[in-house]
Scaffold this motif. Structure first.
Motif, PDB file in Angstrom:
ATOM      1  N   PRO A  59       0.819  -1.216   0.000  1.00 38.31           N
ATOM      2  CA  PRO A  59       0.000   0.000   0.000  1.00 38.31           C
ATOM      3  C   PRO A  59       0.847   1.257   0.000  1.00 38.31           C
ATOM      4  N   VAL A  60       0.275   2.318  -0.541  1.00 36.99           N
ATOM      5  CA  VAL A  60       0.913   3.633  -0.532  1.00 36.99           C
ATOM      6  C   VAL A  60       0.236   4.451   0.558  1.00 36.99           C
ATOM      7  N   GLU A  61       1.010   5.244   1.262  1.00 37.52           N
ATOM      8  CA  GLU A  61       0.425   6.052   2.331  1.00 37.52           C
ATOM      9  C   GLU A  61      -0.614   7.017   1.759  1.00 37.52           C
ATOM     10  N   ALA A  62      -1.794   7.020   2.337  1.00 43.26           N
ATOM     11  CA  ALA A  62      -2.873   7.880   1.855  1.00 43.26           C
ATOM     12  C   ALA A  62      -2.511   9.357   2.037  1.00 43.26           C
ATOM     13  N   ILE A  63      -2.912  10.162   1.068  1.00 42.28           N
ATOM     14  CA  ILE A  63      -2.681  11.603   1.131  1.00 42.28           C
ATOM     15  C   ILE A  63      -3.427  12.207   2.315  1.00 42.28           C
ATOM     16  N   ASP A  64      -2.836  13.188   2.968  1.00 46.05           N
ATOM     17  CA  ASP A  64      -3.511  13.889   4.055  1.00 46.05           C
ATOM     18  C   ASP A  64      -4.804  14.502   3.524  1.00 46.05           C
ATOM     19  N   THR A 111     -28.908  20.559  -5.154  1.00 46.75           N
ATOM     20  CA  THR A 111     -27.898  20.253  -4.137  1.00 46.75           C
ATOM     21  C   THR A 111     -26.888  19.265  -4.703  1.00 46.75           C
ATOM     22  N   VAL A 112     -25.672  19.363  -4.190  1.00 45.70           N
ATOM     23  CA  VAL A 112     -24.585  18.509  -4.676  1.00 45.70           C
ATOM     24  C   VAL A 112     -23.733  18.042  -3.508  1.00 45.70           C
ATOM     25  N   GLU A 113     -23.327  16.796  -3.555  1.00 44.97           N
ATOM     26  CA  GLU A 113     -22.346  16.258  -2.625  1.00 44.97           C
ATOM     27  C   GLU A 113     -21.148  15.799  -3.450  1.00 44.97           C
ATOM     28  N   LEU A 114     -19.975  16.273  -3.089  1.00 46.54           N
ATOM     29  CA  LEU A 114     -18.750  15.938  -3.813  1.00 46.54           C
ATOM     30  C   LEU A 114     -17.763  15.300  -2.848  1.00 46.54           C
ATOM     31  N   ALA A 115     -17.168  14.194  -3.261  1.00 47.61           N
ATOM     32  CA  ALA A 115     -16.217  13.489  -2.401  1.00 47.61           C
ATOM     33  C   ALA A 115     -14.970  13.113  -3.182  1.00 47.61           C
ATOM     34  N   ILE A 116     -13.827  13.294  -2.538  1.00 47.43           N
ATOM     35  CA  ILE A 116     -12.548  12.840  -3.088  1.00 47.43           C
ATOM     36  C   ILE A 116     -11.979  11.843  -2.090  1.00 47.43           C
ATOM     37  N   VAL A 117     -11.729  10.630  -2.536  1.00 49.29           N
ATOM     38  CA  VAL A 117     -11.255   9.563  -1.656  1.00 49.29           C
ATOM     39  C   VAL A 117      -9.926   9.026  -2.172  1.00 49.29           C
ATOM     40  N   ASP A 118      -8.980   8.851  -1.264  1.00 51.56           N
ATOM     41  CA  ASP A 118      -7.704   8.230  -1.594  1.00 51.56           C
ATOM     42  C   ASP A 118      -7.631   6.876  -0.902  1.00 51.56           C
ATOM     43  N   GLY A 119      -7.651   5.806  -1.709  1.00 46.26           N
ATOM     44  CA  GLY A 119      -7.557   4.459  -1.159  1.00 46.26           C
ATOM     45  C   GLY A 119      -6.137   4.052  -0.858  1.00 46.26           C
ATOM     46  N   GLY A 120      -5.164   4.923  -1.166  1.00 41.74           N
ATOM     47  CA  GLY A 120      -3.774   4.628  -0.853  1.00 41.74           C
ATOM     48  C   GLY A 120      -3.199   3.459  -1.622  1.00 41.74           C
ATOM     49  N   GLY A 121      -3.867   3.045  -2.707  1.00 42.26           N
ATOM     50  CA  GLY A 121      -3.370   1.919  -3.478  1.00 42.26           C
ATOM     51  C   GLY A 121      -3.514   0.595  -2.760  1.00 42.26           C
ATOM     52  N   PHE A 176      -7.339   7.267  -6.547  1.00 45.45           N
ATOM     53  CA  PHE A 176      -8.281   8.302  -6.130  1.00 45.45           C
ATOM     54  C   PHE A 176      -9.641   8.085  -6.783  1.00 45.45           C
ATOM     55  N   ILE A 177     -10.697   8.239  -5.991  1.00 43.98           N
ATOM     56  CA  ILE A 177     -12.064   8.177  -6.528  1.00 43.98           C
ATOM     57  C   ILE A 177     -12.742   9.510  -6.258  1.00 43.98           C
TER      58      ILE A 177
END
Length: 206
Positions: A59-64, A111-121, A176-177
């Motif tokens: 795994p790669v360390e997830a971005i802060d 209305t909008v919900e926006l999400a950025i997720v980092d799975g860390g590989g 990233f998703i």
């Protein structure tokens, strides 16, 4: 996205794939079911190969999450940002980092919900973006659901015509998703909001 939802989604996907591969010998002779089974086997094979690759590379360390929050647009195609937050959590060595924002017009009709997720590989990614390893293309009088590509990125989208609700998600740099869920608007607007996110900058994060 909470851990329990991720695990549930992964379980449901695996169950669906196994179901597609099952059935008695008589049913498997039908052409349509054979095609479905082959598609399920292909998807499971790709998932197994990706799991092996992730285990090999580690795994790669997830971005802060604070860094991810900086990529949340202040304005989403004319809709003001009402709130933004982020968090990092995980278990059993699998950590994900998430930044979320909510947008709306003055009367909340859009209305909008926006999400950025980092799975860390990590293998967690296979649950978060399992749609990137299968093909979906469904359409009814009420809407549609499909996988495909948006620019250079694998994508998943669905839309409900009656309720004017939809979502689109893209997988960036295999880790990233980015997901946009909109209510009270067209899919074209939902896609334009996704374009407000600097995906190239996101892809460059290490």
């Amino acid at each position: 996205m909470q851990m329990s939802n991720t695990l549930l989604y992964t379980g449901l996907l695996c169950a669906a794939l196994l179901t597609s591969c099952g059935g008695n010998k008589e049913e498997e002779k039908k052409d349509e079911e054979s095609v479905s089974a082959r598609g399920a086997v292909s998807a499971m094979k790709e998932m197994a190969e990706q799991a092996e690759e992730l285990q090999k590379n580690g795994p790669v360390e997830a971005i802060d999450f604070r860094t991810l929050k900086e990529l949340l647009p202040a304005d989403a195609d004319g809709l003001a940002r009402k709130e933004a937050n982020g968090e990092k959590n995980g278990a059993a060595g699998m950590v994900i980092s998430t930044a979320n924002a909510k947008y709306a017009n003055d009367d909340n009709s859009e209305t909008v919900e926006l999400a950025i997720v980092d799975g860390g590989g990590s293998s967690m990614l296979m649950g978060l973006a399992a749609w990137s390893m299968i093909e979906v293309d469904k359409e009814t009088e009420n809407g549609y659901e499909k996988t495909g590509k948006m620019g250079d990125y694998k994508s998943y989208e669905k839309y409900d015509n009656a309720n004017k609700e939809g979502e689109i998600a893209v997988l960036v740099a295999k880790r990233f998703i980015v997901t946009v869920k909109g209510r009270g608007m067209s899919m074209d607007k939902i896609k334009s909001i996704l374009e407000d996110v600097d995906l190239s900058k996101l892809a460059s994060l290490k």
